[in-house]
Scaffold this motif. Structure first.
Motif, PDB file in Angstrom:
ATOM      1  N   GLU A  35       0.189   4.194   1.189  1.00  0.00           N
ATOM      2  CA  GLU A  35       0.145   4.920   2.460  1.00  0.00           C
ATOM      3  C   GLU A  35       1.113   4.309   3.466  1.00  0.00           C
ATOM      4  O   GLU A  35       1.831   5.030   4.173  1.00  0.00           O
ATOM      5  N   THR A  36       1.140   2.986   3.529  1.00  0.00           N
ATOM      6  CA  THR A  36       2.064   2.307   4.448  1.00  0.00           C
ATOM      7  C   THR A  36       3.505   2.561   4.037  1.00  0.00           C
ATOM      8  O   THR A  36       4.383   2.806   4.880  1.00  0.00           O
ATOM      9  N   HIS A  58       0.838  -1.201   0.000  1.00  0.00           N
ATOM     10  CA  HIS A  58       0.000   0.000   0.000  1.00  0.00           C
ATOM     11  C   HIS A  58       0.871   1.249   0.000  1.00  0.00           C
ATOM     12  O   HIS A  58       1.851   1.341   0.751  1.00  0.00           O
TER      13      HIS A  58
END
Length: 413
Positions: free
Chosen positions: A97-98, A95
């Motif tokens: 965002e991660t 991901h």
């Protein structure tokens, strides 16, 4: 001399010796960050990437005089007075965002010398922009999409070949079949970085190679509609099938459809999906363009030694993604050495000047030298084919271990 004075003198000498042998001048370890999916559906190859990077760090830290690799002969980084490298691996979970949160911590809190990324093109694009903001060098060890080096990001570097280079190798092999070999059916997987751009690029590269495209098909991302391939493929069974997929599910679905088509036409697999396809279960005699070949590695002395080290440490053979991450980490370590500094800007400048020869790599390339766009100009592609239940190298001819099969489909495993 009285006992008290003698004791004081001895204590002074001891302190002096301790001062001379203490470590105020001992260089601190330099951290290299690795971002890869260590959880989720891609965790398997994410772990391989980290293991490949860790092996590179270990080779730099410990003497390996038998390996003609950068920094392998001694211990540590000579340009930093023998400083050891450490590896800071972080999970992206697939991901953006991660990845972004982990990248910020590595750059701003752990002050890594640079980052190695093993992720998809979508996440690589986000990471490249963030590297520019954080001012930390980023080496892309996985994605191959052409557009990433066209974004004008000064802190982004790609170690492996672009999709165009991989496709050129595949079409060069197809062109060797000669006139009258028929056209190709082009299959592309939709989605980000997929169908429209891929079709345009593939058609142009096919034209340059003199390979006519006579049919074109698109499947949905993840190949949820792959069954619709069977009838169109059956209409032109004499065509070679050239497929471009970004997901392993898409690659598997295309291979299955081709394997079930009468006569089993030749299948040429391009894109990340085919690079991570361990085997075509349908038995299709799949050709695929790749930046690293396990078959060739067994015949190259340096690559074989590194692969043996990897297998002893990890209990399984070295994979392509491990080889990519290993090579990216070695290139970054070389830049740290050349920079003689932990300053990311100095390391970025050193990356721009990096020049590694073919004999300093485990990859079948001419070397490592980054262009103004961050692309390794010497990265190359080879073509391998699924034969006798293994991938065998078939192109370039001077490196091949066997000839390509055009009309003898593989039996099902």
């Amino acid at each position: 001399m009285n006992p008290l004075r003698l004791a004081c003198c001895l204590a002074s000498v001891a302190l002096l010796i301790a001062g001379c042998t203490s470590t105020p001048d001992t260089p601190h370890p330099l951290a290299i960050g690795v971002l890869a999916p260590l959880s989720g559906p891609d965790a398997g190859w994410g772990v391989d990437a980290v293991n490949g990077a860790r092996l590179a760090v270990d080779i730099v830290n410990d003497a390996h005089p038998d390996l003609p690799l950068p920094l392998a002969a001694g211990t540590g980084v000579p340009g930093r007075r023998g400083a050891r490298l450490s590896l800071a691996a972080r999970d992206t979970a697939g991901h953006a965002e991660t990845m972004s949160a982990a990248m910020t911590v590595l750059a701003e809190q752990e002050h890594v010398a640079g980052l190695v990324l093993a992720e998809s093109a979508v996440i690589a694009e986000s990471a490249a922009s963030q590297a520019q903001r954080l001012r930390v060098p980023l080496l892309d060890a996985r994605s191959s999409d052409d557009y990433l080096t066209e974004l004008g990001i000064d802190w982004y570097f790609r170690i492996g070949p672009s999709d165009s280079r991989l496709t050129e190798a595949a079409f060069a092999l197809l062109a060797r079949r000669g006139a009258g070999s028929g056209g190709i059916t082009l299959i592309t997987e939709s989605g980000r970085g997929g169908s429209s751009a891929a079709v345009t690029s593939l058609r142009e590269l096919a034209r340059r190679a003199g390979v006519p495209v006579t049919a074109s098909l698109t499947i949905k991302e993840g190949a949820t509609d792959a069954e619709r391939l069977r009838d169109p493929l059956a209409e032109k069974p004499e065509n070679t099938v050239v497929a471009w997929t970004q997901t392993a599910a898409g690659a598997r679905a295309v291979a299955d459809a081709v394997g079930e088509t009468k006569g089993r036409p030749t299948l040429v697999g391009l894109g990340q999906g085919f690079r991570f396809l361990e085997r075509p279960d349908s038995g299709a005699a799949l050709l695929r363009a790749v930046p690293w070949s396990a078959d060739l590695a067994q015949r190259d002395p340096t690559a074989r030694l590194v692969a043996e080290l990897y297998e002893r440490r990890n209990g399984k053979p070295m994979s392509a993604v491990a080889a990519d991450a290993f090579t990216a980490t070695m290139a970054l370590a070389s830049a740290v050495d050349a920079a003689g500094s932990a300053d990311p800007a100095a390391i970025r400048t050193a990356l721009r000047r990096t020049s590694l020869s073919a004999v300093q790599l485990i990859m079948p390339w001419d070397g490592v030298r980054f262009g103004d766009d961050g692309q390794n100009q010497f990265a190359a592609a080879v073509v391998e084919q699924w034969q006798d239940r293994a991938y065998r190298l078939v192109y370039p001819i001077e490196l091949a271990s066997t000839r390509p099969r055009w009309s003898s489909p593989e039996p099902k495993p």
